[in-house]
Design an enzyme around this catalytic site. Structure first.
Site, PDB file in Angstrom:
ATOM      1  N   ASN A   9       0.872  -1.167   0.000  1.00  0.00           N
ATOM      2  CA  ASN A   9       0.000   0.000   0.000  1.00  0.00           C
ATOM      3  C   ASN A   9       0.911   1.220   0.000  1.00  0.00           C
ATOM      4  O   ASN A   9       1.488   1.572   1.024  1.00  0.00           O
ATOM      5  CB  ASN A   9      -0.880  -0.018   1.255  1.00  0.00           C
ATOM      6  CG  ASN A   9      -1.709   1.242   1.384  1.00  0.00           C
ATOM      7  OD1 ASN A   9      -1.808   2.023   0.440  1.00  0.00           O
ATOM      8  ND2 ASN A   9      -2.294   1.465   2.554  1.00  0.00           N
ATOM      9  N   LYS A  11       0.183   4.299  -0.394  1.00  0.00           N
ATOM     10  CA  LYS A  11      -0.420   5.522   0.148  1.00  0.00           C
ATOM     11  C   LYS A  11      -0.099   6.705  -0.793  1.00  0.00           C
ATOM     12  O   LYS A  11      -0.021   6.501  -1.994  1.00  0.00           O
ATOM     13  CB  LYS A  11       0.055   5.758   1.586  1.00  0.00           C
ATOM     14  CG  LYS A  11      -0.124   4.491   2.440  1.00  0.00           C
ATOM     15  CD  LYS A  11       0.075   4.713   3.894  1.00  0.00           C
ATOM     16  CE  LYS A  11      -0.117   3.394   4.635  1.00  0.00           C
ATOM     17  NZ  LYS A  11      -0.084   3.529   6.070  1.00  0.00           N
ATOM     18  N   HIS A  95      -9.469   1.526   4.555  1.00  0.00           N
ATOM     19  CA  HIS A  95      -8.216   1.729   5.302  1.00  0.00           C
ATOM     20  C   HIS A  95      -8.463   2.712   6.454  1.00  0.00           C
ATOM     21  O   HIS A  95      -9.238   3.664   6.310  1.00  0.00           O
ATOM     22  CB  HIS A  95      -7.136   2.259   4.357  1.00  0.00           C
ATOM     23  CG  HIS A  95      -5.787   2.223   5.006  1.00  0.00           C
ATOM     24  ND1 HIS A  95      -5.370   3.194   5.885  1.00  0.00           N
ATOM     25  CD2 HIS A  95      -4.789   1.316   4.940  1.00  0.00           C
ATOM     26  CE1 HIS A  95      -4.152   2.883   6.327  1.00  0.00           C
ATOM     27  NE2 HIS A  95      -3.781   1.742   5.766  1.00  0.00           N
ATOM     28  N   GLU A  97      -6.827   5.108   7.509  1.00  0.00           N
ATOM     29  CA  GLU A  97      -6.581   6.518   7.179  1.00  0.00           C
ATOM     30  C   GLU A  97      -7.784   7.121   6.461  1.00  0.00           C
ATOM     31  O   GLU A  97      -8.086   8.307   6.620  1.00  0.00           O
ATOM     32  CB  GLU A  97      -5.293   6.632   6.342  1.00  0.00           C
ATOM     33  CG  GLU A  97      -4.060   6.428   7.218  1.00  0.00           C
ATOM     34  CD  GLU A  97      -2.876   5.799   6.518  1.00  0.00           C
ATOM     35  OE1 GLU A  97      -2.831   5.787   5.276  1.00  0.00           O
ATOM     36  OE2 GLU A  97      -1.974   5.305   7.232  1.00  0.00           O
ATOM     37  N   GLU A 164      -5.559  -4.512  10.653  1.00  0.00           N
ATOM     38  CA  GLU A 164      -4.538  -3.493  10.857  1.00  0.00           C
ATOM     39  C   GLU A 164      -4.853  -2.704  12.128  1.00  0.00           C
ATOM     40  O   GLU A 164      -5.621  -1.731  12.085  1.00  0.00           O
ATOM     41  CB  GLU A 164      -4.514  -2.523   9.674  1.00  0.00           C
ATOM     42  CG  GLU A 164      -4.186  -3.171   8.348  1.00  0.00           C
ATOM     43  CD  GLU A 164      -3.551  -2.187   7.380  1.00  0.00           C
ATOM     44  OE1 GLU A 164      -2.445  -2.454   6.917  1.00  0.00           O
ATOM     45  OE2 GLU A 164      -4.163  -1.141   7.105  1.00  0.00           O
ATOM     46  N   GLY A 170       2.410   2.551  10.743  1.00  0.00           N
ATOM     47  CA  GLY A 170       3.387   3.623  10.554  1.00  0.00           C
ATOM     48  C   GLY A 170       4.063   4.063  11.837  1.00  0.00           C
ATOM     49  O   GLY A 170       4.717   5.102  11.871  1.00  0.00           O
ATOM     50  N   SER A 208       3.318  -1.733  10.459  1.00  0.00           N
ATOM     51  CA  SER A 208       4.762  -1.795  10.698  1.00  0.00           C
ATOM     52  C   SER A 208       5.373  -3.157  10.393  1.00  0.00           C
ATOM     53  O   SER A 208       6.266  -3.618  11.099  1.00  0.00           O
ATOM     54  CB  SER A 208       5.095  -1.353  12.124  1.00  0.00           C
ATOM     55  OG  SER A 208       4.674  -0.022  12.327  1.00  0.00           O
TER      56      SER A 208
HETATM   57  P1  PGA Z   1       2.785   0.553   7.585  1.00  0.00           P
HETATM   58  O1  PGA Z   1       1.343   0.755   6.932  1.00  0.00           O
HETATM   59  O2  PGA Z   1       3.331  -0.754   7.075  1.00  0.00           O
HETATM   60  O3  PGA Z   1       3.588   1.733   7.144  1.00  0.00           O
HETATM   61  O4  PGA Z   1       2.585   0.516   9.081  1.00  0.00           O
HETATM   62  C1  PGA Z   1       0.463  -0.331   6.753  1.00  0.00           C
HETATM   63  C2  PGA Z   1      -0.853   0.145   6.202  1.00  0.00           C
HETATM   64  O5  PGA Z   1      -1.318   1.210   6.607  1.00  0.00           O
HETATM   65  O6  PGA Z   1      -1.464  -0.521   5.344  1.00  0.00           O
END
Ligand code: PGA
Length: 248
Positions: A9, A11, A95, A97, A164, A170, A208
């Site tokens: 992903n 983003k 997601h 976000e 998640e 992140g 992460s």
């Molecule tokens: P990350 O993001 O691996 O940077 O923690 C995962 C995601 O949001 O899909």
């Protein structure tokens, strides 16, 4: 045995040129992998270029979002038909976000899943609890609500679930393998209870994930893959994740 599935992903990262550079370096690193499904969710503006380079490769092209109508006066939105004509066969929906910054509710997520599936796009549905919810012992309650709302009146074919935990996205703070497996087991049981074909659904862990922790996460029986943000932005790091997920 479910086939492992590793998804990138990206983003809001990568211009068209950066996308091309990534794919040109990445494909040779994974071209002999057939025992792991691999997808890349590129930003909308990169889909056309990515699609041209990924054609007849073993990497699936995905989008990061979709709108729940087929066409019309929805300035700035992207329809399922547009995604398909840009070469996508999959889309990430719900997601955290999107839920957090764009007020996506389970009802909106459900509408998006419905139109995506109707159009033949596979879906990665993201769910997961916040830190406050986990600390208040509400993880399972939140997963229940998100699953019931997002999957209302929807069969499971074409669906992947990404667990998640928001506190792990992140932040460098990964769930332990036991925490991940516990949540995945809960999700699997929920799917078994309410839907047909639950056994075949892949449940990815996201938050992460790095080349250093993927093997431990994937060692868990209910962890079928990973949805990866930060560590998917460099070709060698994403390739390492894919290679670590191979069936031993
Ligand atoms: P990350 O993001 O691996 O940077 O923690 C995962 C995601 O949001 O899909």
């Amino acid at each position: 045995m479910r086939k492992p599935y590793i998804a990138a992903n990206w983003k809001m990262n990568k211009t068209i040129e950066e996308t091309e550079e990534f794919i040109n370096s990445f494909l040779p690193l994974v071209n002999d992998v057939s025992d792991v499904d691999i997808s890349i969710a590129a930003p909308f503006t990169s889909l056309g270029a990515a699609s041209r380079l990924l054609k007849s490769s073993n990497v699936i092209l995905a989008a990061q979002n979709i709108f729940y109508e087929e066409k019309g006066a929805y300035t700035g939105e992207i329809s399922p038909g547009m995604l398909k004509s840009a070469g996508c066969s999959s889309v990430i929906i719900g997601h955290s976000e999107r839920r957090q910054y764009f007020s996506e509710t389970d009802d909106i997520v459900n509408r998006k899943i419905k139109i995506a599936r109707k159009s033949g796009l596979d879906v990665i549905l993201c769910i997961g609890e916040s830190l406050e919810e986990r600390e208040a012992d509400k993880t399972f309650e939140v997963l229940d609500m998100q699953l019931a709302g997002s999957l209302k009146d929807m069969p499971l074919d074409g669906m992947t679930i990404a667990y998640e935990p928001i506190w792990a996205i992140g932040t460098g703070k990964t769930a332990t393998k036991e925490q991940a497996n516990e949540a995945h087991t809960y999700i699997r049981e929920w799917l078994m209870k309410y839907k047909e074909g639950a056994d075949a659904v892949r449940i990815q862990y996201g938050g992460s994930v790095t080349p250093d922790n993927i093997e431990s996460l994937m060692s868990q029986p209910e962890v079928d893959g990973a949805l990866v943000g930060g560590a998917s932005l460099k070709p060698d790091s994403f390739a390492k994740l894919v290679l670590s997920a191979r069936i031993k």
